[in-house]
Design a protein around this motif. Sequence first.
Motif, short mmCIF file in Angstrom:
data_model
loop_
_atom_site.label_atom_id
_atom_site.label_comp_id
_atom_site.label_asym_id
_atom_site.label_seq_id
_atom_site.Cartn_x
_atom_site.Cartn_y
_atom_site.Cartn_z
N LEU A 2 -23.20 -8.07 -39.42
CA LEU A 2 -22.31 -8.30 -40.56
C LEU A 2 -21.12 -7.36 -40.48
CD1 LEU A 2 -24.91 -8.63 -43.45
CD2 LEU A 2 -23.60 -10.47 -42.39
N PHE A 3 -19.98 -7.84 -41.00
CA PHE A 3 -18.75 -7.06 -41.00
C PHE A 3 -18.27 -6.88 -42.44
CE2 PHE A 3 -19.02 -9.25 -37.00
CZ PHE A 3 -18.57 -8.33 -36.06
N LEU A 4 -17.69 -5.71 -42.70
CA LEU A 4 -17.11 -5.43 -44.00
C LEU A 4 -15.63 -5.15 -43.81
CD1 LEU A 4 -18.03 -5.14 -46.97
CD2 LEU A 4 -18.09 -2.68 -46.60
N SER A 5 -14.80 -5.89 -44.52
CA SER A 5 -13.35 -5.74 -44.39
C SER A 5 -12.73 -5.43 -45.74
CB SER A 5 -12.71 -7.02 -43.82
OG SER A 5 -13.28 -7.38 -42.58
N GLN A 6 -11.63 -4.71 -45.70
CA GLN A 6 -10.83 -4.49 -46.91
C GLN A 6 -9.45 -5.08 -46.68
OE1 GLN A 6 -9.06 -0.55 -48.22
NE2 GLN A 6 -10.67 -0.75 -49.76
N LEU A 7 -9.08 -6.01 -47.54
CA LEU A 7 -7.77 -6.64 -47.48
C LEU A 7 -6.90 -6.08 -48.60
CD1 LEU A 7 -5.67 -8.87 -46.70
CD2 LEU A 7 -6.92 -10.40 -48.25
N THR A 8 -5.75 -5.53 -48.24
CA THR A 8 -4.81 -5.01 -49.22
C THR A 8 -3.52 -5.82 -49.17
OG1 THR A 8 -5.71 -2.77 -48.99
CG2 THR A 8 -3.55 -2.98 -50.03
N LEU A 9 -3.14 -6.37 -50.31
CA LEU A 9 -1.90 -7.13 -50.42
C LEU A 9 -0.92 -6.33 -51.26
CD1 LEU A 9 -3.35 -10.68 -51.19
CD2 LEU A 9 -2.66 -9.77 -48.96
N GLY A 10 0.18 -5.91 -50.64
CA GLY A 10 1.22 -5.18 -51.35
C GLY A 10 2.13 -6.11 -52.12
N GLU A 77 -1.82 -13.82 -38.03
CA GLU A 77 -1.60 -13.86 -39.47
C GLU A 77 -0.82 -12.62 -39.93
OE1 GLU A 77 -2.31 -16.32 -41.30
OE2 GLU A 77 -3.75 -17.48 -40.13
N LYS A 78 0.12 -12.82 -40.78
CA LYS A 78 0.82 -11.71 -41.40
C LYS A 78 0.39 -11.66 -42.86
CE LYS A 78 4.76 -11.89 -38.25
NZ LYS A 78 6.24 -12.04 -38.12
N ILE A 79 -0.83 -11.18 -43.04
CA ILE A 79 -1.41 -11.17 -44.38
C ILE A 79 -1.82 -9.75 -44.73
CG2 ILE A 79 -3.29 -12.04 -45.83
CD1 ILE A 79 -3.32 -14.54 -44.20
N GLY A 80 -0.95 -9.02 -45.37
CA GLY A 80 -1.29 -7.70 -45.85
C GLY A 80 -1.83 -6.79 -44.76
N THR A 81 -2.76 -5.91 -45.19
CA THR A 81 -3.42 -4.98 -44.28
C THR A 81 -4.91 -5.23 -44.32
OG1 THR A 81 -1.71 -3.30 -44.70
CG2 THR A 81 -3.79 -2.55 -43.73
N VAL A 82 -5.52 -5.42 -43.15
CA VAL A 82 -6.95 -5.67 -43.06
C VAL A 82 -7.61 -4.58 -42.22
CG1 VAL A 82 -8.77 -7.29 -42.39
CG2 VAL A 82 -6.57 -8.16 -43.22
N ILE A 83 -8.61 -3.93 -42.80
CA ILE A 83 -9.40 -2.92 -42.08
C ILE A 83 -10.83 -3.43 -42.02
CG2 ILE A 83 -10.22 -0.53 -42.07
CD1 ILE A 83 -7.73 0.19 -43.71
N THR A 84 -11.40 -3.50 -40.82
CA THR A 84 -12.73 -4.06 -40.63
C THR A 84 -13.65 -3.09 -39.92
OG1 THR A 84 -11.84 -6.32 -40.50
CG2 THR A 84 -14.04 -5.98 -39.61
N LYS A 85 -14.91 -3.05 -40.35
CA LYS A 85 -15.92 -2.24 -39.66
C LYS A 85 -17.26 -2.98 -39.69
CE LYS A 85 -17.12 0.45 -43.80
NZ LYS A 85 -17.22 1.81 -44.39
N LYS A 86 -18.12 -2.65 -38.74
CA LYS A 86 -19.46 -3.23 -38.70
C LYS A 86 -20.36 -2.50 -39.70
CE LYS A 86 -19.15 -4.48 -33.80
NZ LYS A 86 -19.72 -4.25 -32.45
#
Length: 206
Positions: A2-10, A77-86
């Motif tokens: 499983l992966f956990l991501s944080q999407l930030t939209l400015g 994709e140019k969609i905000g900032t995405v940080i992903t980790k396992k």
Amino acid sequence: MLFLSQLTLGYKDLQVLKISDEYSIHRVIYSLFEDYRSNAEKTSSVKSGFLYAEQKSNSIERRFLILSDRAPNIRNEKIGTVITKKIPENFLKFSQYRFRLLVNPTIRDKNTGKLKPVIGETNISVWFAEKSVSSWGFATSDLNVTSIEVLNFKGKNGNLLTISRAEIEGTLTVTNFELFASSFAHGIGRAHAFGCGLLQLVPIYQ
């Protein structure tokens, strides 16, 4: 895995992506993942493979947590900032967790067979405590319904959608690890496509 991501939209992202309601959020997050389901599977009970929940919202920034069975595809994709980790393999091995959850509390009417929302903080707390043990693999304590809202927005075909959503916080104790792991991976309750069902967990070390 499983992966956990944080999407930030400015602020600029919110304007460019035309974020205005729950469907526009749904559209952006779903664009991060290739859908491997057939049309028939989409209309049945086959899951999309990811869940999301909003963490922060104001006029200049919105932040989302995404749990998925595959990493998001952000190459084109140019969609905000995405940080992903396992997610570590031992993350679901603890006995107790603090949790936060946005959930769609519903019950099926015995007479009509149709789903209807659970109304009121007390009723939602009782519903959630009972369902947790019988369906989701954990018992709860210190439950607190921190907010209740009704969302009205237009879907893909312009049809009006209405979803009740409650935010619940508390402590959970795992009673069935296999069922608990499935609940975490596949989501709690309904309306996963619109930000409900993701158990946000913090292990309690003993």
